[in-house]
Design a protein around this motif. Sequence first.
Motif, PDB file in Angstrom:
ATOM      1  N   ASP A   3       0.803  -1.236   0.072  1.00  0.00           N
ATOM      2  CA  ASP A   3      -0.233  -0.254  -0.134  1.00  0.00           C
ATOM      3  C   ASP A   3       0.799   1.328  -0.034  1.00  0.00           C
ATOM      4  O   ASP A   3       0.438   2.257  -0.754  1.00  0.00           O
ATOM      5  CB  ASP A   3      -0.841   0.116   1.132  1.00  0.00           C
ATOM      6  N   THR A   4       1.777   1.279   0.736  1.00  0.00           N
ATOM      7  CA  THR A   4       2.850   2.302   0.928  1.00  0.00           C
ATOM      8  C   THR A   4       3.451   2.690  -0.604  1.00  0.00           C
ATOM      9  O   THR A   4       3.716   3.805  -0.905  1.00  0.00           O
ATOM     10  CB  THR A   4       3.901   2.453   1.864  1.00  0.00           C
ATOM     11  N   LEU A   5       3.672   1.612  -1.148  1.00  0.00           N
ATOM     12  CA  LEU A   5       4.423   1.645  -2.420  1.00  0.00           C
ATOM     13  C   LEU A   5       3.432   2.502  -3.516  1.00  0.00           C
ATOM     14  O   LEU A   5       3.858   3.187  -4.327  1.00  0.00           O
ATOM     15  CB  LEU A   5       4.887   0.262  -2.888  1.00  0.00           C
ATOM     16  N   LEU A   6       2.094   1.975  -3.449  1.00  0.00           N
ATOM     17  CA  LEU A   6       1.212   2.429  -4.122  1.00  0.00           C
ATOM     18  C   LEU A   6       1.095   4.113  -3.792  1.00  0.00           C
ATOM     19  O   LEU A   6       1.013   4.852  -4.939  1.00  0.00           O
ATOM     20  CB  LEU A   6      -0.277   1.849  -4.109  1.00  0.00           C
ATOM     21  N   ILE A   7       1.009   4.461  -2.717  1.00  0.00           N
ATOM     22  CA  ILE A   7       0.848   5.746  -2.431  1.00  0.00           C
ATOM     23  C   ILE A   7       2.028   6.781  -2.793  1.00  0.00           C
ATOM     24  O   ILE A   7       1.984   7.712  -3.366  1.00  0.00           O
ATOM     25  CB  ILE A   7       0.755   5.815  -0.958  1.00  0.00           C
ATOM     26  N   GLU A   8       3.168   5.995  -2.775  1.00  0.00           N
ATOM     27  CA  GLU A   8       4.378   6.715  -2.934  1.00  0.00           C
ATOM     28  C   GLU A   8       4.533   6.822  -4.770  1.00  0.00           C
ATOM     29  O   GLU A   8       4.705   7.820  -5.098  1.00  0.00           O
ATOM     30  CB  GLU A   8       5.684   6.339  -2.490  1.00  0.00           C
ATOM     31  N   PHE A   9       4.099   5.855  -5.253  1.00  0.00           N
ATOM     32  CA  PHE A   9       4.023   5.802  -6.748  1.00  0.00           C
ATOM     33  C   PHE A   9       3.036   6.952  -7.202  1.00  0.00           C
ATOM     34  O   PHE A   9       3.227   7.711  -8.094  1.00  0.00           O
ATOM     35  CB  PHE A   9       3.600   4.465  -7.285  1.00  0.00           C
ATOM     36  N   SER A  10       1.882   6.919  -6.330  1.00  0.00           N
ATOM     37  CA  SER A  10       0.880   8.223  -7.099  1.00  0.00           C
ATOM     38  C   SER A  10       1.484   9.440  -6.842  1.00  0.00           C
ATOM     39  O   SER A  10       1.356  10.204  -7.560  1.00  0.00           O
ATOM     40  CB  SER A  10      -0.383   7.797  -5.821  1.00  0.00           C
ATOM     41  N   GLN A  11       2.265   9.713  -5.731  1.00  0.00           N
ATOM     42  CA  GLN A  11       2.771  10.987  -5.548  1.00  0.00           C
ATOM     43  C   GLN A  11       3.713  11.145  -6.470  1.00  0.00           C
ATOM     44  O   GLN A  11       3.804  12.469  -7.099  1.00  0.00           O
ATOM     45  CB  GLN A  11       3.582  10.985  -4.206  1.00  0.00           C
ATOM     46  N   ARG A  12       4.571  10.390  -6.807  1.00  0.00           N
ATOM     47  CA  ARG A  12       5.471  10.572  -7.782  1.00  0.00           C
ATOM     48  C   ARG A  12       5.030  10.869  -9.444  1.00  0.00           C
ATOM     49  O   ARG A  12       5.437  11.838  -9.916  1.00  0.00           O
ATOM     50  CB  ARG A  12       6.421   9.339  -8.313  1.00  0.00           C
ATOM     51  N   ILE A  13       3.687  10.049  -9.557  1.00  0.00           N
ATOM     52  CA  ILE A  13       3.306  10.693 -11.040  1.00  0.00           C
ATOM     53  C   ILE A  13       2.594  12.120 -10.692  1.00  0.00           C
ATOM     54  O   ILE A  13       2.625  12.677 -11.549  1.00  0.00           O
ATOM     55  CB  ILE A  13       1.908   9.464 -11.424  1.00  0.00           C
ATOM     56  N   ARG A  14       1.753  12.499  -9.510  1.00  0.00           N
ATOM     57  CA  ARG A  14       0.961  13.647  -9.458  1.00  0.00           C
ATOM     58  C   ARG A  14       2.217  14.586  -9.526  1.00  0.00           C
ATOM     59  O   ARG A  14       1.848  15.466 -10.397  1.00  0.00           O
ATOM     60  CB  ARG A  14       0.725  13.344  -8.182  1.00  0.00           C
TER      61      ARG A  14
ATOM     62  N   LYS B 121      -3.643  -1.003 -11.256  1.00  0.00           N
ATOM     63  CA  LYS B 121      -3.671  -0.097 -12.556  1.00  0.00           C
ATOM     64  C   LYS B 121      -4.051   1.454 -12.283  1.00  0.00           C
ATOM     65  O   LYS B 121      -4.936   1.554 -11.610  1.00  0.00           O
ATOM     66  CB  LYS B 121      -4.915  -0.621 -13.445  1.00  0.00           C
ATOM     67  N   PHE B 122      -3.190   2.326 -13.002  1.00  0.00           N
ATOM     68  CA  PHE B 122      -3.667   3.807 -12.858  1.00  0.00           C
ATOM     69  C   PHE B 122      -3.835   4.054 -14.197  1.00  0.00           C
ATOM     70  O   PHE B 122      -3.699   3.263 -15.315  1.00  0.00           O
ATOM     71  CB  PHE B 122      -2.340   4.219 -12.418  1.00  0.00           C
ATOM     72  N   ALA B 123      -4.602   5.196 -14.258  1.00  0.00           N
ATOM     73  CA  ALA B 123      -4.985   5.882 -15.766  1.00  0.00           C
ATOM     74  C   ALA B 123      -4.613   7.461 -15.523  1.00  0.00           C
ATOM     75  O   ALA B 123      -4.797   7.854 -14.540  1.00  0.00           O
ATOM     76  CB  ALA B 123      -6.123   5.517 -15.996  1.00  0.00           C
ATOM     77  N   LEU B 124      -4.118   7.932 -16.671  1.00  0.00           N
ATOM     78  CA  LEU B 124      -4.132   9.631 -16.897  1.00  0.00           C
ATOM     79  C   LEU B 124      -4.816  10.094 -17.962  1.00  0.00           C
ATOM     80  O   LEU B 124      -4.814   9.387 -19.017  1.00  0.00           O
ATOM     81  CB  LEU B 124      -2.629   9.640 -17.004  1.00  0.00           C
ATOM     82  N   ILE B 125      -5.204  11.221 -17.736  1.00  0.00           N
ATOM     83  CA  ILE B 125      -5.732  12.006 -18.980  1.00  0.00           C
ATOM     84  C   ILE B 125      -4.973  13.223 -19.179  1.00  0.00           C
ATOM     85  O   ILE B 125      -4.547  14.020 -18.164  1.00  0.00           O
ATOM     86  CB  ILE B 125      -6.979  12.338 -18.748  1.00  0.00           C
ATOM     87  N   LEU B 126      -4.168  13.289 -20.263  1.00  0.00           N
ATOM     88  CA  LEU B 126      -3.491  14.452 -20.533  1.00  0.00           C
ATOM     89  C   LEU B 126      -4.237  15.485 -21.406  1.00  0.00           C
ATOM     90  O   LEU B 126      -4.687  14.963 -22.319  1.00  0.00           O
ATOM     91  CB  LEU B 126      -2.101  14.055 -21.238  1.00  0.00           C
ATOM     92  N   SER B 127      -4.637  16.500 -20.936  1.00  0.00           N
ATOM     93  CA  SER B 127      -5.356  17.442 -21.857  1.00  0.00           C
ATOM     94  C   SER B 127      -4.736  18.251 -22.756  1.00  0.00           C
ATOM     95  O   SER B 127      -3.415  18.599 -22.405  1.00  0.00           O
ATOM     96  CB  SER B 127      -6.440  18.363 -20.963  1.00  0.00           C
TER      97      SER B 127
ATOM     98  N   LEU C 190       2.760  15.546 -13.369  1.00  0.00           N
ATOM     99  CA  LEU C 190       1.805  16.170 -14.205  1.00  0.00           C
ATOM    100  C   LEU C 190       1.406  17.590 -14.041  1.00  0.00           C
ATOM    101  O   LEU C 190       1.707  18.307 -13.054  1.00  0.00           O
ATOM    102  CB  LEU C 190       0.395  15.512 -13.783  1.00  0.00           C
ATOM    103  N   ARG C 191       0.695  18.272 -15.000  1.00  0.00           N
ATOM    104  CA  ARG C 191       0.284  19.716 -15.046  1.00  0.00           C
ATOM    105  C   ARG C 191      -0.910  19.601 -14.138  1.00  0.00           C
ATOM    106  O   ARG C 191      -1.661  18.736 -14.215  1.00  0.00           O
ATOM    107  CB  ARG C 191       0.018  19.896 -16.470  1.00  0.00           C
ATOM    108  N   ALA C 192      -1.513  20.920 -13.748  1.00  0.00           N
ATOM    109  CA  ALA C 192      -2.728  21.105 -13.093  1.00  0.00           C
ATOM    110  C   ALA C 192      -3.857  20.249 -13.876  1.00  0.00           C
ATOM    111  O   ALA C 192      -4.871  19.845 -13.091  1.00  0.00           O
ATOM    112  CB  ALA C 192      -2.819  22.350 -12.604  1.00  0.00           C
TER     113      ALA C 192
END
Length: 432
Positions: free
Chosen positions: A55-66, A82-88, A69-71
Amino acid sequence: MLDDLTRLSSRKGFFAQLEKQVCSLSADSGKIACLIINIHELKKINSSFGYDIGDTLLIEFSQRIRGMLRAMDTAARIGDSKFALILSAIMNSGHATLAANKILTLLDEPFRINDKQILINASMGIALFPEHGEDAQSLFQNTEAALDQAKSAGSGYHIYNQNSDTITRQNHILTKELKDAIDGDELLMHYQPQISIPQQHLTSAEALVRWQHPHTGLIPPDRFITLAENCGLITPLTIWTINTTLRHCKPCFDQWQDYRVSINLSAALLHETDLADIIQQSLRIWGVEANRLMLEVTESAMMRDPDKSMETLSKLNSIGVAISIDDFGTGHSSLAYLKQLPVNEIKIDKSFVMNMTENEDDRKIVRSVIDLGHTFDLQVVAEGIESKQILTELRKMGCDIGQGYFISRPLPMDEMLQWINSTSWASNRQRI
Ligand code: C2E
Ligand code: CA
Ligand code: CA
């Protein structure tokens, strides 16, 4: 609509956002990229280190992707791993691949959780709106198809193209066929002889798997090992190769007291906690002593998770099975790391050996690896010996074991036994 664990958007939030952006896209607001990221081996991380660390790994991975990214972009967790991104508002596919490359770079750095260092791998699918889907649903489906293609190619990311659907369908069929082939004994083992270079006689062989497909003929392992790793078939396939090899090699074990066979071990198996038990059981069934078996693991497989590799290899070593580092020279193992490993042999990658008589750099690499191996009291094997000239050079350099087309191609066991009866490499050997 947030994911409880990571505080990124939830799956529901992601689809609502994708729908909204697809419907409101105007001609001058660029394109939208949808990315799906699949983290490999989360289940194994959970079972090896516990769910808290997973779980900690998933949280840290999320922080790295966040953080990258742009706002205006959206990041979501849409499944366990699984994670998903929308790049606008992006201008072309180059912007999406830039993001994918950044994510891969983020993963080069291990996650440090408690006192553990964990390296993870991921595959990514990418599709763009409007060219790869007429609405949010088809855009998402096509991103999944691109992800499937990235996974089966073993590549980091893949952008959707017209062929993705066909390739995904073909891979699904091939996966089903591979499962049937393992169950139905359609796989074959070939054996490539190895010789002692100073004594010029047969010592051992490397076992190499083949798939005799009923329609397409003999399929080489590079084509289906990655597929097996990605669809959960690598453990049954490896168990099959170990049992078949030990059974086939019985005549050679009986003839020569020190004859040994090497079996390739996929990276995924280094996380299999009961691997040593599985191997011990096979050795018992076929009445083979553990010191007749060598397991080849690539340098890059070991570096994926050094702590776990060390644990598995130590267990194997303690039951008497020898370990070889395959494709040596192509990875980045440090000397300090190599020194700690319970390893008996290094195998110089064939790309250096094959060209060593023409290419001075390759010759220097081969010579340094031989010296390095001997400094650490390791046996050194050269594979890819395609000519007498290469073999002579290797002998001068003090290389211990040789393997390559000049000695013999990989052969089915009945042909290998015929080869043994006709070649001088085997005739100057003392039989038991
Ligand atoms: P590898 O472990 O590096 O195996 C050596 C490859 O080099 C074999 O290809 C062999 O046929 C080839 N080779 C040997 N001598 C020469 C030579 O003189 N010249 C050239 N050009 N090639 C030579 P193969 O059998 O196609 O296997 C490819 C890879 O597939 C292997 O590379 C290994 O990574 C994987 N593999 C094969 N069998 C198994 C298996 O049972 N399990 C697993 N996990 N992987 C396997
Ligand atoms: Ca090998
Ligand atoms: Ca190799």
